[in-house]
Design a protein around this motif. Structure first.
Motif, PDB file in Angstrom:
ATOM      1  N   LEU A 386      24.366 -12.112  19.135  1.00  0.00           N
ATOM      2  CA  LEU A 386      24.013 -11.658  20.477  1.00  0.00           C
ATOM      3  C   LEU A 386      22.867 -12.405  21.150  1.00  0.00           C
ATOM      4  CD1 LEU A 386      24.228  -7.753  20.155  1.00  0.00           C
ATOM      5  CD2 LEU A 386      26.013  -9.364  20.811  1.00  0.00           C
ATOM      6  N   LYS A 387      21.930 -12.918  20.371  1.00  0.00           N
ATOM      7  CA  LYS A 387      20.696 -13.402  20.997  1.00  0.00           C
ATOM      8  C   LYS A 387      20.913 -14.493  22.039  1.00  0.00           C
ATOM      9  CE  LYS A 387      15.891 -14.548  20.054  1.00  0.00           C
ATOM     10  NZ  LYS A 387      15.654 -14.355  21.461  1.00  0.00           N
ATOM     11  N   GLY A 563      27.875 -19.922   8.535  1.00  0.00           N
ATOM     12  CA  GLY A 563      27.765 -21.369   8.523  1.00  0.00           C
ATOM     13  C   GLY A 563      27.575 -21.925   9.922  1.00  0.00           C
ATOM     14  N   MET A 564      26.919 -21.158  10.758  1.00  0.00           N
ATOM     15  CA  MET A 564      26.740 -21.558  12.157  1.00  0.00           C
ATOM     16  C   MET A 564      26.034 -22.911  12.220  1.00  0.00           C
ATOM     17  SD  MET A 564      27.902 -19.030  14.070  1.00  0.00           S
ATOM     18  CE  MET A 564      27.016 -19.128  15.619  1.00  0.00           C
ATOM     19  N   SER A 565      26.521 -23.768  13.103  1.00  0.00           N
ATOM     20  CA  SER A 565      25.902 -25.083  13.245  1.00  0.00           C
ATOM     21  C   SER A 565      24.566 -24.975  13.969  1.00  0.00           C
ATOM     22  CB  SER A 565      26.838 -26.023  14.007  1.00  0.00           C
ATOM     23  OG  SER A 565      27.143 -25.473  15.278  1.00  0.00           O
ATOM     24  N   GLU A 566      24.426 -23.977  14.844  1.00  0.00           N
ATOM     25  CA  GLU A 566      23.183 -23.807  15.582  1.00  0.00           C
ATOM     26  C   GLU A 566      22.208 -22.943  14.787  1.00  0.00           C
ATOM     27  OE1 GLU A 566      22.221 -25.185  18.478  1.00  0.00           O
ATOM     28  OE2 GLU A 566      24.061 -26.371  18.328  1.00  0.00           O
ATOM     29  N   PRO A 567      20.932 -23.307  14.753  1.00  0.00           N
ATOM     30  CA  PRO A 567      19.959 -22.468  14.036  1.00  0.00           C
ATOM     31  C   PRO A 567      19.775 -21.124  14.717  1.00  0.00           C
ATOM     32  CG  PRO A 567      18.841 -24.182  15.283  1.00  0.00           C
ATOM     33  CD  PRO A 567      20.306 -24.487  15.366  1.00  0.00           C
ATOM     34  N   VAL A 568      19.440 -20.104  13.925  1.00  0.00           N
ATOM     35  CA  VAL A 568      19.261 -18.752  14.447  1.00  0.00           C
ATOM     36  C   VAL A 568      17.793 -18.539  14.787  1.00  0.00           C
ATOM     37  CG1 VAL A 568      19.546 -16.299  13.973  1.00  0.00           C
ATOM     38  CG2 VAL A 568      21.143 -17.946  12.993  1.00  0.00           C
ATOM     39  N   HIS A 569      17.523 -18.096  15.999  1.00  0.00           N
ATOM     40  CA  HIS A 569      16.159 -17.816  16.444  1.00  0.00           C
ATOM     41  C   HIS A 569      15.715 -16.487  15.831  1.00  0.00           C
ATOM     42  CE1 HIS A 569      12.906 -16.527  19.061  1.00  0.00           C
ATOM     43  NE2 HIS A 569      12.771 -17.771  19.459  1.00  0.00           N
ATOM     44  N   LEU A 570      14.606 -16.493  15.077  1.00  0.00           N
ATOM     45  CA  LEU A 570      14.179 -15.296  14.350  1.00  0.00           C
ATOM     46  C   LEU A 570      12.939 -14.627  14.943  1.00  0.00           C
ATOM     47  CD1 LEU A 570      14.684 -16.611  10.710  1.00  0.00           C
ATOM     48  CD2 LEU A 570      16.199 -15.103  12.003  1.00  0.00           C
TER      49      LEU A 570
END
Length: 819
Positions: A386-387, A563-570
């Protein structure tokens, strides 16, 4: 059923509970505090003294004097509506939980209009309730926190002429927990006075620079009695009338540039030495005599709050073994409806449901348990899914209003409808493509729910899907969309227009996810405009997409991490980064930086938009994340990120957070994202390396191995970041809370066992459907035995905690005067 598959026997349960540990040591019991709630609204605030009566107001949450949360500013209102939810772990002790209303100022300091201050001991009376609180006035004399360590002695002195006099010795040792001043540690000093009807002798300590825990260790001497009064006394004694009239007063101050700030005071009557020549104790700092007094000022207004404060007493792991084992053996119990887990989660909800359309729609024990589970294991899933789209929605200014009544002059309803459709389409697409990111635990639970619902309503082909969609769409995605700040998807509660947009999107997503409603070609909207809008989504492809997604996330096939290619904003936020160098006190060494953590890297740089370089630490290079002792740089809320700068070269990054909650959250998320790194350290230095040695262990080599075991290390094979003991403690609390309902189930089992014929009259238990009364009765008995055994160490710890700390010790300081 084989004996090995039967539930644990009562004797086994009792023996396991008895044999766990004789008594929980205080050092092993973890007291974990958390606070959640909502700052709803204020009303009738004092008007601004000028032609424009309105104010621009925001609200803060403070632990004593430390701000840990701030709402957005509501402009031009005397009844601001905030509607901001909050949740955080409380990492330290505190006296007061306070809420301050501020009037935002552009040129001057923000003005505190009023406050609500609740003593920690009184929080339980407000927990779980929504309450209007009257705002109280704020003055510098009442804003105090911290404690003082003081020692008093009476000495007998013989003067040069042979006479005897009495001398009072005041040893001010230290202070702990003084407040931050403008976000930084203060420069405290103390004045020590002997006060009586006709005397006020005052002395002053040295100023301690940049510390909230000053070590004064200074001794002052005061004459208590005249030498002539004791020339004929052979025994050491102070006359009663003199003792009654004298007291020691200690005032704490912050040494300011223009004016000194009052930090608190204590008053100790000298008569405490009436029966003893020495007295030593810790005292809580108190407001001045004229602080917190009722005044005849105008009514300052009211603040509506919802508060839920919890304090978990988490025992050592071995105490929870019997309860964990009973729950984990649930899959082996036949029928499954007689198992402990089924009783906890499904039985109390499914068996009460008579209509398939309302399955899992209520706020029962079962739904609350699963809601909490999804919040714990689904945080990463929400951010991945969602982010990105929520950031786009919140940072754009596109209007999506389609209610004719709410439209503003100049609005184009067709353009708004297209904006709304774009967001709903994009969000829906991200959700239905996220099946591989759904945590395995959630998939397993959805699998069980789907099949239990199908068995309960065999004639309804849609119920197996609506059982899952009730949770994943209605209680998970839709809630996160409308309240992104609650799930840490956004830093603040959105503005009014964005809230409206998110509400419309959330409504559409709920109905899109309700597979039963779609398949019946009707929606559940009450508003005509939403019914018209939703017609564009009533196509077969949406129905099939939802069905496929629900089948995928309720499959027993194991899911791999995303396995998302984009990094997840934490996480992101402004903090202070300390430059490397030996200047221990210099302000120039601390620079405000924007920190950002993703699943791949930690970065920091100057304000957004600046041309300065961005410094990056790959997550795989983080070796440890630990608190930094305040004595290192005389600053609070500091932590260190120890990382690999070059091959075989470790380097600490020293960071100061704005408050204790923020520091705790950054440490937690950094530890979580790096917990599986192969080269994590097992030991670290809790202090800094300055002036050629480590302050903690005095080792002279900068590359000396750590002297203290790391606190955040966990085995690399842990796949889910869950505090098992704390969650089991919460299950124990839930079972305890629902004991009356479990008791009814037990009575129903007995009733069924005694009377097997058809019931001619309805009774208190007719709503319960119990497949096997004997097995269910046995499980309920086992639950009761385990709860009784867990009650014992909890009660013993509470009693020990309330009596073990001596009044006047650092753990249990004295409040107010000593009579």
């Amino acid at each position: 059923m084989a004996a090995a598959e039967a539930p644990l026997s009562e004797a086994t349960v009792a023996a396991a509970a008895n044999g766990a540990v004789a008594e929980a040591d205080d050092t092993e019991v973890r007291v974990l505090q958390s606070l959640r709630g909502k700052i709803c609204e204020a009303k009738n605030l004092l008007p601004y003294p000028g032609p424009n009566k309105m104010r621009d107001c925001f609200c803060t949450i403070n632990l004593d004097q430390e701000e840990v949360f701030r709402t957005q500013v509501v402009e031009k209102s005397l009844s601001p509506f905030y509607s901001e939810e909050f949740y955080f772990e409380i990492p330290r002790t505190f006296q007061y939980l306070s809420f301050y209303i501020y009037d935002k100022s552009v040129l001057q300091r923000d003005l505190r209009i009023g406050k609500v201050a609740i003593k920690k001991e009184a929080l339980c009376t407000h927990t779980g309730k929504e309450t209007w609180f009257s705002l109280q006035p704020v003055d510098s004399n009442s804003e105090v926190q911290g404690k003082v360590h003081l020692e008093l002695k009476l000495n007998e002195l013989i003067t040069d002429n042979g006479s005897v006099c009495q001398q009072l010795v005041v040893h001010i040792k230290a202070c702990h927990g003084l407040p931050l001043i403008n976000g930084q540690s203060c420069d405290p000093y103390a004045t020590v006075s002997l006060v009586g009807p006709s005397r006020n002798d005052q002395k002053k300590t040295k100023v301690k620079k940049k510390t909230s825990n000053p070590q004064f260790n200074e001794i002052f001497y005061f004459e208590v009695t005249r030498s002539s009064s004791y020339t004929k006394k052979s025994q050491f004694q102070v006359e009663e009338e003199d003792i009654e009239k004298l007291e020691i007063r200690v005032d704490l101050w912050n040494n300011g540039n223009l004016a000194d700030n009052f930090l608190g005071e204590i008053k100790v009557p000298v008569k405490v030495l009436r029966n003893d020549s020495s007295h030593q104790a810790w005292y809580l700092l108190q407001p001045r005599d004229n602080g917190n007094k009722s005044s005849k000022t105008d009514d300052l207004g009211s603040l509506r709050l919802y508060i839920c404060y919890t304090e978990d007493y988490v025992l050592p792991s071995e105490y929870y073994g019997p309860l964990r084992n009973l729950l984990l053996k649930s899959p082996d119990v036949q029928p499954i409806s007689s198992s402990a887990a089924y009783i906890l989660v499904a039985e109390l909800d499914l068996k009460d449901t008579q209509d398939a359309n309302t399955i899992f729609r209520g706020n029962s024990l079962a739904t609350r348990c699963l809601d909490e589970m999804m919040k714990i294991v689904g945080r990463h899933y929400l951010k991945v899914t969602l982010k990105p789209i929520l950031d786009e929605i919140c940072e754009s200014s596109k209007s999506c209003e389609i209610d004719p009544i709410r439209l503003k002059e100049g609005d184009n309803v067709e353009s708004n409808k297209e904006n709304l459709r774009y967001y709903v389409e994009k969000l829906f697409s991200m959700i239905i493509q996220s099946n591989m990111s759904c945590p395995t635990v959630m998939c397993d639970v959805f699998y069980s729910l789907r099949h239990m619902a199908a068995q309960r309503f065999p004639n309804d082909p849609h119920v197996q899907y609506s059982a899952v969609s009730s949770f994943v769409f209605l209680r998970f995605f839709a809630v996160a969309v409308v309240s992104p700040h609650t799930f840490h998807l956004r830093p603040h509660h959105p503005d009014a227009q964005t809230i409206r947009t998110l509400t419309l999107i959330s409504k559409a997503i709920q109905t899109l996810g309700s597979w039963g409603s779609l398949s019946k070609s009707k929606s559940s909207f009450k508003e005509t405009f939403m019914c018209e809008f939703f017609k564009m989504f009533q196509e077969e492809r949406y129905i099939e997409a939802v069905k496929k997604f629900l089948e995928e996330i309720s499959s027993t096939e194991s899911k791999e991490p995303s396995g998302m290619s984009e990094p997840v904003h934490l996480k992101e936020g402004e903090m202070y980064k300390r430059a490397h160098g030996d200047n221990r006190m210099g302000k120039k060494n601390y620079k405000k930086r924007c920190f950002c953590l993703t699943s791949r890297e930690l970065t920091y740089h100057k304000q957004p938009g600046s041309k300065d370089a961005i410094y990056t630490i790959p997550v795989r290079n983080i070796l440890a994340v630990e608190k930094l002792e305040e004595s290192s740089f005389n600053k609070k809320n500091m932590f260190q990120v120890i990382h690999m700068e070059k091959p075989h070269t470790e380097k600490p990054l020293y960071v100061q957070a704005n408050n204790c909650v923020e520091a705790s959250e950054w440490i937690e998320v950094l530890c979580r994202v790096s917990r599986c790194n192969q080269r994590r350290l097992s030991a670290y230095h809790p202090s800094a390396y300055l002036n050629g040695n480590w302050l903690c262990c005095k080792a002279t080599s900068e590359h000396t191995a750590g002297c203290t075991p790391c606190t955040a290390g966990v085995p690399a094979d842990i796949q889910i970041d869950i505090d098992e003991d704390r969650e089991t403690e919460r299950i124990y609390s839930l079972f305890t809370l629902c004991m009356p309902k479990l008791q009814k189930m037990e009575e129903a089992c007995g009733s069924i066992a005694v009377y097997q014929g058809p019931r001619t009259e309805p009774d208190d238990y007719s709503y319960l459907t119990i497949e096997d009364s004997v097995m269910t009765f046995k499980t309920l008995q086992q639950i009761k035995v385990i709860l009784e055994k867990l009650n014992e160490p909890h009660e013993k710890y509470r009693k020990k905690r309330s009596t073990s700390a001596k009044y006047g010790s650092e753990e249990n300081p004295i409040v107010g005067k000593v009579s």
